[in-house]
Design a protein around this motif. Structure first.
Motif, PDB file in Angstrom:
ATOM      1  N   ALA A   5      -3.284 -15.948   5.589  1.00 31.51           N
ATOM      2  CA  ALA A   5      -3.052 -14.564   5.180  1.00 31.51           C
ATOM      3  C   ALA A   5      -1.853 -14.003   5.915  1.00 31.51           C
ATOM      4  N   PRO A   6      -0.997 -13.233   5.231  1.00 33.01           N
ATOM      5  CA  PRO A   6       0.184 -12.698   5.871  1.00 33.01           C
ATOM      6  C   PRO A   6      -0.171 -11.646   6.902  1.00 33.01           C
ATOM      7  N   GLU A   7       0.643 -11.532   7.922  1.00 31.45           N
ATOM      8  CA  GLU A   7       0.445 -10.528   8.955  1.00 31.45           C
ATOM      9  C   GLU A   7       0.744  -9.150   8.382  1.00 31.45           C
ATOM     10  N   HIS A   8      -0.125  -8.169   8.712  1.00 31.74           N
ATOM     11  CA  HIS A   8       0.075  -6.813   8.211  1.00 31.74           C
ATOM     12  C   HIS A   8       1.256  -6.174   8.924  1.00 31.74           C
ATOM     13  N   ARG A   9       2.122  -5.526   8.177  1.00 36.41           N
ATOM     14  CA  ARG A   9       3.298  -4.885   8.751  1.00 36.41           C
ATOM     15  C   ARG A   9       3.242  -3.384   8.491  1.00 36.41           C
ATOM     16  N   THR A  10       3.474  -2.604   9.547  1.00 39.77           N
ATOM     17  CA  THR A  10       3.514  -1.163   9.424  1.00 39.77           C
ATOM     18  C   THR A  10       4.798  -0.746   8.727  1.00 39.77           C
ATOM     19  N   GLU A  11       4.701   0.264   7.873  1.00 37.56           N
ATOM     20  CA  GLU A  11       5.872   0.741   7.155  1.00 37.56           C
ATOM     21  C   GLU A  11       6.887   1.314   8.137  1.00 37.56           C
ATOM     22  N   PRO A  12       8.181   1.007   7.999  1.00 37.24           N
ATOM     23  CA  PRO A  12       9.205   1.506   8.912  1.00 37.24           C
ATOM     24  C   PRO A  12       9.241   3.033   8.924  1.00 37.24           C
ATOM     25  N   PRO A  13       9.638   3.652  10.054  1.00 34.94           N
ATOM     26  CA  PRO A  13       9.682   5.121  10.151  1.00 34.94           C
ATOM     27  C   PRO A  13      10.525   5.770   9.058  1.00 34.94           C
ATOM     28  N   ARG A  14      11.670   5.174   8.722  1.00 39.91           N
ATOM     29  CA  ARG A  14      12.522   5.759   7.681  1.00 39.91           C
ATOM     30  C   ARG A  14      11.805   5.781   6.339  1.00 39.91           C
ATOM     31  N   ALA A  15      11.099   4.696   6.025  1.00 31.61           N
ATOM     32  CA  ALA A  15      10.357   4.641   4.762  1.00 31.61           C
ATOM     33  C   ALA A  15       9.242   5.681   4.753  1.00 31.61           C
ATOM     34  N   GLN A  16       8.590   5.874   5.899  1.00 32.95           N
ATOM     35  CA  GLN A  16       7.543   6.894   5.997  1.00 32.95           C
ATOM     36  C   GLN A  16       8.128   8.286   5.757  1.00 32.95           C
ATOM     37  N   HIS A  17       9.313   8.529   6.310  1.00 36.41           N
ATOM     38  CA  HIS A  17       9.955   9.826   6.139  1.00 36.41           C
ATOM     39  C   HIS A  17      10.312  10.068   4.669  1.00 36.41           C
ATOM     40  N   VAL A  18      10.845   9.044   4.012  1.00 33.91           N
ATOM     41  CA  VAL A  18      11.178   9.164   2.587  1.00 33.91           C
ATOM     42  C   VAL A  18       9.907   9.444   1.780  1.00 33.91           C
ATOM     43  N   ARG A  19       8.829   8.745   2.095  1.00 33.11           N
ATOM     44  CA  ARG A  19       7.567   8.942   1.386  1.00 33.11           C
ATOM     45  C   ARG A  19       7.063  10.382   1.561  1.00 33.11           C
ATOM     46  N   ARG A  20       7.144  10.909   2.794  1.00 32.60           N
ATOM     47  CA  ARG A  20       6.688  12.287   3.042  1.00 32.60           C
ATOM     48  C   ARG A  20       7.523  13.296   2.266  1.00 32.60           C
ATOM     49  N   ARG A  21       8.835  13.056   2.186  1.00 32.80           N
ATOM     50  CA  ARG A  21       9.702  13.974   1.436  1.00 32.80           C
ATOM     51  C   ARG A  21       9.380  13.944  -0.054  1.00 32.80           C
ATOM     52  N   GLU A  22       9.134  12.754  -0.584  1.00 38.51           N
ATOM     53  CA  GLU A  22       8.793  12.645  -2.001  1.00 38.51           C
ATOM     54  C   GLU A  22       7.449  13.320  -2.289  1.00 38.51           C
ATOM     55  N   LEU A  23       6.503  13.143  -1.376  1.00 37.51           N
ATOM     56  CA  LEU A  23       5.201  13.790  -1.520  1.00 37.51           C
ATOM     57  C   LEU A  23       5.361  15.306  -1.515  1.00 37.51           C
ATOM     58  N   ALA A  24       6.157  15.818  -0.583  1.00 33.84           N
ATOM     59  CA  ALA A  24       6.376  17.256  -0.489  1.00 33.84           C
ATOM     60  C   ALA A  24       7.016  17.801  -1.764  1.00 33.84           C
ATOM     61  N   ALA A  25       8.029  17.119  -2.260  1.00 31.50           N
ATOM     62  CA  ALA A  25       8.713  17.575  -3.470  1.00 31.50           C
ATOM     63  C   ALA A  25       7.780  17.547  -4.676  1.00 31.50           C
ATOM     64  N   PHE A  26       6.950  16.515  -4.751  1.00 33.37           N
ATOM     65  CA  PHE A  26       6.022  16.410  -5.877  1.00 33.37           C
ATOM     66  C   PHE A  26       5.009  17.548  -5.844  1.00 33.37           C
ATOM     67  N   LEU A  27       4.473  17.853  -4.667  1.00 34.04           N
ATOM     68  CA  LEU A  27       3.506  18.942  -4.559  1.00 34.04           C
ATOM     69  C   LEU A  27       4.133  20.289  -4.921  1.00 34.04           C
ATOM     70  N   ARG A  28       5.353  20.525  -4.460  1.00 34.44           N
ATOM     71  CA  ARG A  28       6.024  21.786  -4.810  1.00 34.44           C
ATOM     72  C   ARG A  28       6.196  21.907  -6.323  1.00 34.44           C
ATOM     73  N   SER A  29       6.585  20.802  -6.958  1.00 35.67           N
ATOM     74  CA  SER A  29       6.801  20.837  -8.409  1.00 35.67           C
ATOM     75  C   SER A  29       5.504  21.112  -9.157  1.00 35.67           C
ATOM     76  N   ARG A  30       4.383  20.515  -8.699  1.00 37.06           N
ATOM     77  CA  ARG A  30       3.095  20.766  -9.364  1.00 37.06           C
ATOM     78  C   ARG A  30       2.646  22.200  -9.114  1.00 37.06           C
ATOM     79  N   ARG A  31       2.826  22.692  -7.889  1.00 39.60           N
ATOM     80  CA  ARG A  31       2.405  24.050  -7.546  1.00 39.60           C
ATOM     81  C   ARG A  31       3.131  25.087  -8.403  1.00 39.60           C
TER      82      ARG A  31
END
Length: 291
Positions: A5-31
């Motif tokens: 089984a492959p070793e689990h890898r934590t998502e890089p900080p930059r990718a986490q930041h991009v994900r949070r920004r996309e989540l924020a933008a999506f929530l604003r658009s739905r709201r």
């Protein structure tokens, strides 16, 4: 062949930041698309915000105003499934929007429903047109959702079984007919369990997957022993030897075609003759059915 089984890898900080920004933008658009009237709130004479205010979303979802604000500002490092569920309800999200919300948050939706058993007409036609080659439509758990006549002639008519038993892994582990007639059954079972483990990694928190696995664990000591080995393997074509009581030995190579984007979790599995003798025997089986 199985691999570790492959070793689990934590998502890089930059990718986490991009994900949070996309989540924020999506929530604003739905709201901004949900009006106060849709959720039973008064509009008021001084409203300038399109749609709902952040405070209103927090109130409707029973989430702290500060915490919801942080989510929309891409400052929240981890948003729980409970919060996402409450916000999705408050913003009247449809199933597609809800799935996108959880995907952006990198969180498994605990309320995922079992896959709809209804199969589209186009998918059925694809399976049927592959005759005289056996073919079936399966999901990622190896449930057989539809099959053509050659499949039923060769492996048995699965419509005669309870819906829960129409599963290749279940039949390979528990069916006396499949144990007897698949000549490489032991190797096939080990390989299929390793593939099943890979598929389940993406659905490990979903109740329907857990129930399916637990049913297999309870029914088959052999499955339990192989499951505990934690082997994983990729999907790959290989030859299966099957002994039919009428036409004799057939050697089949299975080929997989994923149906997307309409049914991303469904695939057509076709069993192609591995030699001319098998081709002739499949044609003979079709002639017997027509006669």
């Amino acid at each position: 062949m199985t691999v570790a089984a492959p070793e689990h890898r934590t998502e890089p900080p930059r990718a986490q930041h991009v994900r949070r920004r996309e989540l924020a933008a999506f929530l604003r658009s739905r709201r901004e698309r949900v009006t106060p009237e849709q959720v039973g709130l008064p509009r008021g004479p001084r409203r300038r915000t399109p749609g709902l205010r952040r405070e209103e979303v927090a109130q409707l979802s029973a989430v702290g105003v500060t915490w919801y604000t942080w989510i929309e500002q891409a400052r929240a490092t981890h948003v729980s499934a409970q919060v996402l569920d409450a916000v999705a309800r408050a913003l009247l999200m449809d199933p597609t929007e809800r799935a996108h919300l959880f995907a952006l948050a990198g969180t498994t939706d605990p309320r995922i429903d079992p896959e709809c058993p209804v199969v589209s007409t186009s998918a059925r036609k694809v399976v049927e047109r592959l005759a005289p080659y056996p073919a079936s439509l399966q999901n990622a758990r190896y449930d057989v959702l539809a099959a053509n006549r050659p499949f039923a002639q060769l492996f048995g008519d699965l419509t005669e079984l309870p819906v829960a038993d129409r599963n290749c892994l279940w039949l390979l582990a528990t069916s006396e007919r499949w144990k007897r007639d698949f000549l490489d059954r032991d190797e096939m079972l080990r390989d299929l369990i390793a593939k099943y483990r890979v598929a389940m990694a993406e659905h490990v928190a979903e109740p329907v997957w857990k129930e399916h696995r637990d049913r297999l664990l309870a029914a088959s000591e052999e499955f339990r022993a192989l499951w505990e080995r934690h082997e994983v393997a990729p999907l790959s074509p290989h030859v299966k030897r099957y002994r039919h009581p009428v036409v004799g030995l057939v050697r089949l190579e299975h080929r997989t075609m994923w149906l997307a984007p309409q049914s991303p979790a469904h695939r057509v599995v076709a069993y192609i003759p591995a030699d001319e003798e098998t081709e002739e025997r499949l044609e003979r089986l079709a002639e017997l059915a027509d006669g």
